[in-house]
Scaffold this active site. Sequence first.
Site, PDB file in Angstrom:
ATOM      1  N   ASP A 293      -3.832   2.451  -5.823  1.00 59.06           N
ATOM      2  CA  ASP A 293      -2.078   2.057  -4.867  1.00 59.06           C
ATOM      3  C   ASP A 293      -2.062   1.578  -3.994  1.00 59.06           C
ATOM      4  O   ASP A 293      -1.292   1.463  -2.784  1.00 59.06           O
ATOM      5  CB  ASP A 293      -1.898   3.198  -3.970  1.00 59.06           C
ATOM      6  CG  ASP A 293      -2.862   3.485  -3.452  1.00 59.06           C
ATOM      7  OD1 ASP A 293      -4.085   2.987  -3.131  1.00 59.06           O
ATOM      8  OD2 ASP A 293      -2.327   4.609  -2.365  1.00 59.06           O
ATOM      9  N   GLU A 294      -3.170   0.033  -4.517  1.00 63.07           N
ATOM     10  CA  GLU A 294      -3.007  -0.378  -2.945  1.00 63.07           C
ATOM     11  C   GLU A 294      -3.545  -2.085  -3.956  1.00 63.07           C
ATOM     12  O   GLU A 294      -4.312  -2.181  -5.077  1.00 63.07           O
ATOM     13  CB  GLU A 294      -3.693   0.064  -1.943  1.00 63.07           C
ATOM     14  CG  GLU A 294      -4.437  -1.331  -1.212  1.00 63.07           C
ATOM     15  CD  GLU A 294      -5.320  -0.749  -0.687  1.00 63.07           C
ATOM     16  OE1 GLU A 294      -6.216  -1.862   0.755  1.00 63.07           O
ATOM     17  OE2 GLU A 294      -5.740   0.544  -0.195  1.00 63.07           O
TER      18      GLU A 294
ATOM     19  N   ASP B 242       0.848  -1.564  -0.034  1.00 66.12           N
ATOM     20  CA  ASP B 242       0.258  -0.169   0.227  1.00 66.12           C
ATOM     21  C   ASP B 242       1.127   1.583   0.263  1.00 66.12           C
ATOM     22  O   ASP B 242       1.556   1.463   1.153  1.00 66.12           O
ATOM     23  CB  ASP B 242      -1.082   0.053   1.089  1.00 66.12           C
ATOM     24  CG  ASP B 242      -1.756   0.676   1.302  1.00 66.12           C
ATOM     25  OD1 ASP B 242      -2.459   1.719  -0.216  1.00 66.12           O
ATOM     26  OD2 ASP B 242      -2.411   1.584   2.379  1.00 66.12           O
TER      27      ASP B 242
HETATM   28 MG   LIG Z   1      -2.112   4.180   0.110  1.00 67.85          MG
END
Ligand SMILES: [Mg+2]
Length: 389
Positions: A106-107, A10
């Site tokens: 983003d993960e 993350d």
């Molecule tokens: Mg994040």
Amino acid sequence: MADLNILHADMDAFFSAVEQRENPELKGKAVIIGGVSLSNRGVVSTASYEARKFGVHSAMPIAQARKLCPDGIYLPARHGLYKESSREIFNILKKYTPLVEKLSIDEAFLDVKGCERLYGHPVEIAKKIKKEVKKKTELTISVGVSVNKFLAKLASDFDKPDGLTIIKKDDVKSFMYKLDIDKIWGVGNVFAAKLAEEGVYKAGDIWSYSLEELKDKFGKAGVKLFFLSRGMDNREVKSQSEIKSISHEETFIDNISDQDKLFAYLFKMSEKVSFRLHSNSLKGNTIFIKVRYSDFSTYSRQKSLKVAVNSSEEIYQIAKTLLNKDNLLKKPLRLLGVGVANLCSEGKEQLNLFADEDDHLDQTIDELKRKYGFDKISRARKLYLNNDD
Ligand SMILES: [Mg+2]
């Protein structure tokens, strides 16, 4: 049996970190990224760690953030730029295993089972990922390593930013025992308040309840809580190509004939479907609906489109047309469902010149839902439904 095979990776304060990288003058400063526009009626999508010290966080109205942090630097989101960095990051993740499940821009979850011989122990893989992301993007990523998805996600969150946390099987009990109950997936403010009334504040406080007791008290949510409070989660990491369709359906406690109420449900479900499509960077060409009447007779309808879609509004409108067409709402419904099939990766679909604005709105809302739980962020139409609908 369980090995440390699951990673959750993350990015740290992703949007503001990208802006700080692009403009070094922003480094060390309180940077707050709004939606596409920065009007005071909008909400914060990402706050840098410096801004978080002032109490600013995602999903907070911009107007409130400005009060808490008047000297902060407020910037509109530049999704194109973030997508570019995201692509680089996912290319790194996919080097280590084909089993990468994208949760958002983003993960991601990674299952690295069987990758040891090539890349080393899962903890080594986590270290390599962190190093490579830093080198290629000048950004930091936090990684959690554990035995399942739930624990890996808790682990990545444990020591942000730039964290690397490992929760081994033998440590699960002590880790969960003292974990705040609202850190458990599915426990939002309302549920946490209900649990506090029972004297439950930590995950360990749940352990004295039997599965039956929790089921009686809280239904499905109680069952989930029983397992998650013990760190148990058997969901598998699924890569995009394994997903054939995404749908959502609800069975009503009492049959519903009120059309406005049914359309409100339909919209809520379309949002859930859209959210999951966005999370996996997918779009679909076929929209389908399903209805079931009190006598259990079940009907479905579908429509295929030339252009793949994933926005909640598009899904909702097409589903609504399908329901109206054969007058499927003429009798009270026991169940209603909506879904999207014929999926393809976002970006590989045909260009839809008119989708852009709506897409960004969905993206910002999705981002917030992911962070703050689905039901806290809702659009006006859903207000027609009660909170626990
Ligand atoms: Mg994040």
